[in-house]
Design a protein around this motif. Structure first.
Motif, PDB file in Angstrom:
ATOM      1  N   MET A  77       0.827  -1.222   0.000  1.00  9.46           N
ATOM      2  CA  MET A  77       0.000   0.000   0.000  1.00  9.46           C
ATOM      3  C   MET A  77       0.859   1.269   0.000  1.00  9.46           C
ATOM      4  O   MET A  77       2.002   1.261   0.459  1.00  9.46           O
ATOM      5  N   THR A  78       0.257   2.347  -0.497  1.00  8.65           N
ATOM      6  CA  THR A  78       0.843   3.682  -0.336  1.00  8.65           C
ATOM      7  C   THR A  78       0.027   4.390   0.751  1.00  8.65           C
ATOM      8  O   THR A  78      -1.176   4.612   0.579  1.00  8.65           O
ATOM      9  N   VAL A  79       0.689   4.671   1.872  1.00 12.37           N
ATOM     10  CA  VAL A  79      -0.010   5.228   3.038  1.00 12.37           C
ATOM     11  C   VAL A  79       0.543   6.614   3.357  1.00 12.37           C
ATOM     12  O   VAL A  79       1.762   6.793   3.463  1.00 12.37           O
ATOM     13  N   GLY A  80      -0.342   7.576   3.504  1.00  9.77           N
ATOM     14  CA  GLY A  80       0.076   8.935   3.855  1.00  9.77           C
ATOM     15  C   GLY A  80       0.072   9.106   5.367  1.00  9.77           C
ATOM     16  O   GLY A  80      -0.941   8.851   6.015  1.00  9.77           O
ATOM     17  N   ASP A  81       1.205   9.517   5.914  1.00  4.98           N
ATOM     18  CA  ASP A  81       1.282   9.904   7.333  1.00  4.98           C
ATOM     19  C   ASP A  81       1.237  11.430   7.322  1.00  4.98           C
ATOM     20  O   ASP A  81       2.267  12.099   7.183  1.00  4.98           O
ATOM     21  N   VAL A  82       0.018  11.955   7.404  1.00  2.00           N
ATOM     22  CA  VAL A  82      -0.189  13.403   7.206  1.00  2.00           C
ATOM     23  C   VAL A  82      -0.007  14.110   8.547  1.00  2.00           C
ATOM     24  O   VAL A  82      -0.674  13.767   9.528  1.00  2.00           O
ATOM     25  N   GLY A  83       0.910  15.071   8.577  1.00  2.08           N
ATOM     26  CA  GLY A  83       1.310  15.665   9.854  1.00  2.08           C
ATOM     27  C   GLY A  83       2.235  14.694  10.561  1.00  2.08           C
ATOM     28  O   GLY A  83       2.085  14.399  11.742  1.00  2.08           O
ATOM     29  N   ALA A  84       3.218  14.195   9.811  1.00  2.00           N
ATOM     30  CA  ALA A  84       4.076  13.092  10.290  1.00  2.00           C
ATOM     31  C   ALA A  84       4.953  13.489  11.473  1.00  2.00           C
ATOM     32  O   ALA A  84       5.331  12.637  12.285  1.00  2.00           O
ATOM     33  N   GLY A  85       5.309  14.764  11.577  1.00  4.80           N
ATOM     34  CA  GLY A  85       6.142  15.215  12.694  1.00  4.80           C
ATOM     35  C   GLY A  85       7.464  14.469  12.732  1.00  4.80           C
ATOM     36  O   GLY A  85       8.173  14.355  11.722  1.00  4.80           O
ATOM     37  N   SER A  86       7.801  13.910  13.890  1.00  5.28           N
ATOM     38  CA  SER A  86       9.090  13.207  14.008  1.00  5.28           C
ATOM     39  C   SER A  86       8.992  11.763  13.514  1.00  5.28           C
ATOM     40  O   SER A  86       9.965  11.017  13.611  1.00  5.28           O
ATOM     41  N   GLY A  87       7.812  11.361  13.024  1.00  9.79           N
ATOM     42  CA  GLY A  87       7.735  10.117  12.274  1.00  9.79           C
ATOM     43  C   GLY A  87       7.456   8.862  13.078  1.00  9.79           C
ATOM     44  O   GLY A  87       7.786   7.756  12.638  1.00  9.79           O
ATOM     45  N   TYR A  88       6.822   9.020  14.253  1.00  8.60           N
ATOM     46  CA  TYR A  88       6.489   7.812  15.030  1.00  8.60           C
ATOM     47  C   TYR A  88       5.810   6.775  14.133  1.00  8.60           C
ATOM     48  O   TYR A  88       6.194   5.600  14.120  1.00  8.60           O
ATOM     49  N   HIS A  89       4.819   7.205  13.374  1.00 13.20           N
ATOM     50  CA  HIS A  89       4.110   6.246  12.522  1.00 13.20           C
ATOM     51  C   HIS A  89       4.880   5.932  11.240  1.00 13.20           C
ATOM     52  O   HIS A  89       4.886   4.785  10.793  1.00 13.20           O
ATOM     53  N   THR A  90       5.521   6.928  10.664  1.00 14.31           N
ATOM     54  CA  THR A  90       6.250   6.694   9.403  1.00 14.31           C
ATOM     55  C   THR A  90       7.231   5.526   9.536  1.00 14.31           C
ATOM     56  O   THR A  90       7.251   4.629   8.687  1.00 14.31           O
ATOM     57  N   VAL A  91       8.032   5.529  10.615  1.00 19.82           N
ATOM     58  CA  VAL A  91       9.082   4.503  10.707  1.00 19.82           C
ATOM     59  C   VAL A  91       8.503   3.123  11.031  1.00 19.82           C
ATOM     60  O   VAL A  91       9.155   2.109  10.798  1.00 19.82           O
ATOM     61  N   ARG A  92       7.296   3.087  11.559  1.00 23.59           N
ATOM     62  CA  ARG A  92       6.648   1.793  11.817  1.00 23.59           C
ATOM     63  C   ARG A  92       5.860   1.313  10.600  1.00 23.59           C
ATOM     64  O   ARG A  92       5.723   0.112  10.362  1.00 23.59           O
ATOM     65  N   LEU A  93       5.324   2.262   9.832  1.00 28.88           N
ATOM     66  CA  LEU A  93       4.587   1.884   8.624  1.00 28.88           C
ATOM     67  C   LEU A  93       5.522   1.402   7.515  1.00 28.88           C
ATOM     68  O   LEU A  93       5.136   0.567   6.695  1.00 28.88           O
ATOM     69  N   SER A  94       6.727   1.955   7.492  1.00 30.08           N
ATOM     70  CA  SER A  94       7.651   1.640   6.392  1.00 30.08           C
ATOM     71  C   SER A  94       7.883   0.127   6.247  1.00 30.08           C
ATOM     72  O   SER A  94       7.686  -0.432   5.158  1.00 30.08           O
TER      73      SER A  94
END
Ligand SMILES: C[S@@+](CC[C@H](N)C(=O)[O-])C[C@H]1O[C@@H](n2cnc3c(N)ncnc32)[C@H](O)[C@@H]1O
Length: 247
Positions: A77-94
């Motif tokens: 999937m392509t998932v948008g972490d909108v308002g990602a900030g320091s990336g708590y979700h980004t680094v777990r979604l990757s």
């Protein structure tokens, strides 16, 4: 010799910062301008930092795992972490979306994205794309996202009606929008659920489900975006007022 080493390190460090900065820009042309939309009839919280609570605490509540499960996020999937900030979700979604998927780390605060780019580089995450946005417009390409998450950031969106209107085309047909926030006034960095429902419905989003997250994690409200024909025209959007819980 030490001075030379320090100078080389400084140069490399600055070079890296510039490279990150150069990579961070808008992914799409501007959408509808803010002036066509009503302003929210309730306070907008200030941006005060790139995260909420410690990552250890959030992990102890399995915040990322629960959101991924409830939104049915999957490899590819392509998932948008909108308002990602320091990336708590980004680094777990990757790792979750894997090499065939991608995470779009989006934010209005450029410096947060620069720091997040360094973090993903250190972690060798190669499927993260960075996207700068405007307070009224996430500036994402059309039919781009299978899902988007807005975690502890909705109350900071200065122009929520314009933002939601401009976000809708970026969501593919069947995509889900998951909004996590706390049940408290926007002035206190939360969004009362009735107010959220009203603001989303006003732009044409449809609520699918709402879940309570563990501990002090707040709620996850899941919406489907307005389909082409059902997105309201900006002049038909009426700001939600006190009866919707605006405080
Ligand atoms: C409290 S932080 C939360 C960061 C992250 N989502 C998390 O859960 O840790 C809120 C983030 O939203 C960003 N933000 C505020 N308004 C925004 C907007 N209109 N569009 C995109 N990001 C925005 C801020 O710059 C900040 O990084």
């Amino acid at each position: 010799m030490m001075a030379l080493a320090r100078a080389v390190m400084l140069f490399v460090g600055l070079g890296a910062t510039c490279a990150y900065a150069a990579d961070i820009g808008y992914l799409a042309p501007p959408g509808a301008p803010a002036k066509e939309f009503p302003s929210p009839r309730r306070p907008v919280a200030q941006i005060v930092g790139p995260t909420r609570a410690s990552e250890e605490h959030r992990d102890s509540l399995n915040e990322a795992g629960e959101i991924a499960r409830l939104l049915e996020l999957k490899p590819g999937m392509t998932v948008g972490d909108v308002g990602a900030g320091s990336g708590y979700h980004t680094v777990r979604l990757s790792p979750l979306v894997g090499p065939t998927g991608s995470v779009i780390a989006q934010d209005v605060t450029r410096n947060y994205l620069v720091e997040l780019a360094k973090r993903t580089q250190r972690l060798k995450l190669t499927n993260v794309i960075f996207a700068l946005g405007k307070p009224h417009d996430p500036r994402l390409p059309a039919s781009f996202l299978d899902a988007a998450i807005l975690v502890h950031m909705y109350h900071e969106i200065a122009q929520p009606y314009a933002f939601l209107y401009n976000l809708a085309p970026a969501l593919k047909q069947g995509a889900r929008l998951g909004i996590v926030d706390l049940e408290r006034p926007t002035s206190e960095h939360g969004t009362p659920i009735e107010l959220l429902r009203c603001e989303l419905a006003t732009v044409g989003y449809r609520e699918i489900a709402t879940y309570q997250l563990a501990g002090d994690g707040g709620y996850l409200a899941v919406f489907s975006p307005p389909e082409d024909g059902s997105r309201k025209s900006p002049r038909d959007i009426v700001a939600c007022g006190n009866r919707a819980g605006a405080r």
